[in-house]
Design a protein around this motif. Structure first.
Motif, PDB file in Angstrom:
ATOM      1  N   ASN A  14       0.825  -1.215   0.000  1.00 49.84           N
ATOM      2  CA  ASN A  14       0.000   0.000   0.000  1.00 49.84           C
ATOM      3  C   ASN A  14       0.855   1.258   0.000  1.00 49.84           C
ATOM      4  O   ASN A  14       0.605   2.203  -0.736  1.00 49.84           O
ATOM      5  CB  ASN A  14      -0.898   0.017   1.244  1.00 49.84           C
ATOM      6  N   TYR A  66      -9.198  -8.854   0.471  1.00 48.91           N
ATOM      7  CA  TYR A  66      -8.142  -7.901   0.118  1.00 48.91           C
ATOM      8  C   TYR A  66      -8.710  -6.569  -0.369  1.00 48.91           C
ATOM      9  O   TYR A  66      -8.059  -5.539  -0.253  1.00 48.91           O
ATOM     10  CB  TYR A  66      -7.213  -8.494  -0.956  1.00 48.91           C
ATOM     11  N   LEU A 120      -6.347  -3.528   0.541  1.00 43.09           N
ATOM     12  CA  LEU A 120      -5.264  -3.392  -0.433  1.00 43.09           C
ATOM     13  C   LEU A 120      -5.581  -2.271  -1.408  1.00 43.09           C
ATOM     14  O   LEU A 120      -6.695  -2.207  -1.952  1.00 43.09           O
ATOM     15  CB  LEU A 120      -5.098  -4.725  -1.184  1.00 43.09           C
ATOM     16  N   ALA A 121      -4.594  -1.399  -1.639  1.00 46.01           N
ATOM     17  CA  ALA A 121      -4.803  -0.268  -2.548  1.00 46.01           C
ATOM     18  C   ALA A 121      -5.149  -0.782  -3.950  1.00 46.01           C
ATOM     19  O   ALA A 121      -4.616  -1.803  -4.401  1.00 46.01           O
ATOM     20  CB  ALA A 121      -3.525   0.577  -2.599  1.00 46.01           C
ATOM     21  N   SER A 138      -4.155   1.952   2.535  1.00 45.55           N
ATOM     22  CA  SER A 138      -4.547   1.667   1.141  1.00 45.55           C
ATOM     23  C   SER A 138      -5.234   2.891   0.531  1.00 45.55           C
ATOM     24  O   SER A 138      -5.094   3.164  -0.652  1.00 45.55           O
ATOM     25  CB  SER A 138      -5.474   0.449   1.068  1.00 45.55           C
ATOM     26  N   PRO A 174      -1.921   6.333   1.018  1.00 49.17           N
ATOM     27  CA  PRO A 174      -0.574   5.791   1.203  1.00 49.17           C
ATOM     28  C   PRO A 174       0.393   6.839   1.754  1.00 49.17           C
ATOM     29  O   PRO A 174       0.381   7.981   1.310  1.00 49.17           O
ATOM     30  CB  PRO A 174      -0.165   5.332  -0.202  1.00 49.17           C
TER      31      PRO A 174
END
Ligand code: FAD
Length: 411
Positions: free
Chosen positions: A21, A60, A64-65, A365, A368
């Motif tokens: 991320n 995810y 998660l980005a 994410s 950042p």
């Protein structure tokens, strides 16, 4: 404007997700996360999976980005010279920088019968395998939990609260990390739950059979389900790839988390051994180490000198069933102090921590670079340890006919 950089993060656990991320701060960095599963394993809840109160996974997409490419696969080899990794399904992926974050799993018990008859729970599939075994066992079936670190304590409490007849075999003291006051509190809770706690050097399992465990003092205890929680091991990927590791197999790095062999490889989490003086294997260390690893890579891309790691510990937070827990506070260099919070408040704190972990990853994410805890100083203790390790290192180098040795050999 610099060229585009390809960064591979190997392992999508706490450290790997935080690192991936954080790397998306720059538009000229392409981030690929390689992980064997398409869902994130919230390992700190695996004892809850065993007890049936949580599935210990997170999508995810929550953490998660969007700019991170997730490849569901395992890395079988890192070729540092070629800057590429080989995948289990075949094929290779090239990189400019690699973050090694493959985490940890259950240690080999090294006890006759344990591999065949005991159930480890440090990984998702292991915990999932145990669940139906417990469901099939009668309510009165004797259950033995081996190992009285936080995982063993949490698992024993979870199962005892569900009405199971649990014996906790400590192999030493109950909760070695805990301050004596914290330990007394945990012991009281175990007694309330009816867990038989076996402490002392003889309370060590020396053999496991289908329906019993044997102890160091010769006693044999009936055990229909034996759960092995003692010790974590790390994947051998680094060693298999010819990279320098400590004795356990953690990738050996300097204080910027850079591999001692290769500036393009950086490590984080349970599988990293900075200066041969690894931090306690914990989510508490893995997330800041993930942030530090990403910062190191970003500094290199920028052409700057990366900063050394900081690590500040708060203590150990242990659930003791669903409504009770303990927050054992510690010096920031990770030694327990005589203050803890237990009971319902302890349980609430534990839940806040477990939810907070997911929130930290999700926040990074979305934004950042926003995580900052890895910049908080852990004090002078680590410097002292590094200084203490160095003279011994030099002496050994002399003894080995001037062959340089790394700090890993000093512990
Ligand atoms: C039951 C239990 C309770 C715990 N409770 C706590 C707690 O309360 N507090 C705390 O601080 N810590 C706790 N821990 C410890 C904590 O979970 C670990 O220290 C933490 O998961 C380490 O994070 P990591 O990112 O280094 O590795 P992991 O979370 O283990 O993630 C590593 C990832 O890498 C993947 N991987 C491995 N090999 C490869 C490969 N070759 N290729 C690609 N991917 C690979 C793995 O599948 C995994 O997804 C607990 C652990 C357990 C088992």
């Amino acid at each position: 404007m610099t060229e585009n950089s390809n960064v591979i993060v190997v392992g999508g656990g706490y450290a790997g997700v935080m690192a991936a991320n954080r790397l998306t701060q720059r538009d000229d960095v392409t981030v690929t996360l390689i992980n064997p599963r398409s869902t994130f394993v919230h390992r700190v809840r695996l004892h809850q999976l065993v007890g049936g109160s949580d599935d210990a996974v997170v999508d995810y997409r929550e953490i998660l980005a969007e700019d991170v490419r997730l490849v569901v696969d395992s890395v079988t080899r890192i070729d540092a010279a070629e800057r590429s990794v080989t995948l289990a399904t075949g094929g290779t992926v090239e990189y400019d920088h690699l973050i090694y974050a493959v985490g940890s799993g259950s240690a080999d018990p090294g006890v006759p019968g344990a591999a065949e008859f005991a159930y480890p729970i440090a990984g998702l599939e292991e915990a999932q395998r145990l669940r139906p075994v417990l469901d099939a066992a009668s309510a009165k079936a004797p259950v033995t939990v081996v190992g009285a670190g936080p995982t063993g304590i949490e698992t024993a409490a979870e199962l005892a609260e569900a009405g199971r007849a649990v014996t906790l075999v400590c192999g030493g003291v109950l909760g070695p990390y805990l301050h004596p006051r914290g330990r007394r509190s945990v012991a009281r809770r175990m007694a309330e739950l009816g867990v038989a706690v076996l402490e002392g050097p003889d309370a060590r399992v020396t053999a496991v059979t289908r329906d019993s465990v044997r102890l160091g003092d010769g006693r044999t205890l009936p055990s229909e389900v034996t759960i092995w929680t003692a010790g974590f091991a790390v994947p051998d990927l680094a060693a298999r790839s010819g990279l320098s590791t400590d004795a356990l197999g953690r990738l050996l790095t300097d204080e910027t988390l850079t591999s001692v062999d290769d500036p393009h490889i950086v490590a984080a989490g349970d599988s990293a051994a900075p200066s041969g003086l690894p931090l306690r294997m914990s989510c508490q260390a893995a997330i800041p180490l993930g942030a530090r690893a990403a910062d190191t890579v970003l500094s290199r891309i920028e052409g700057e000198q990366p900063s050394p790691l900081n690590q500040v510990f708060a203590g150990q937070c242990i659930s003791l069933g669903r409504d009770t827990g303990i927050f054992q506070f510690a010096h920031r260099y990770d030694v327990a102090v005589g203050f803890h919070i237990d009971g319902r408040t302890g349980a609430r704190l534990k839940e806040i921590v477990c939810k907070g972990i997911v929130k930290h990853l999700a926040a990074e994410s979305r934004k950042p670079g926003s995580y900052r805890l890895h910049r908080v100083s852990g004090g002078a203790k680590r410097q002292e340890l590094l200084r203490a390790a160095r003279p011994a290192d030099e002496t050994r180098a002399k003894a080995a006919d001037e062959t340089p040795v790394t700090v890993e050999h000093v512990a």
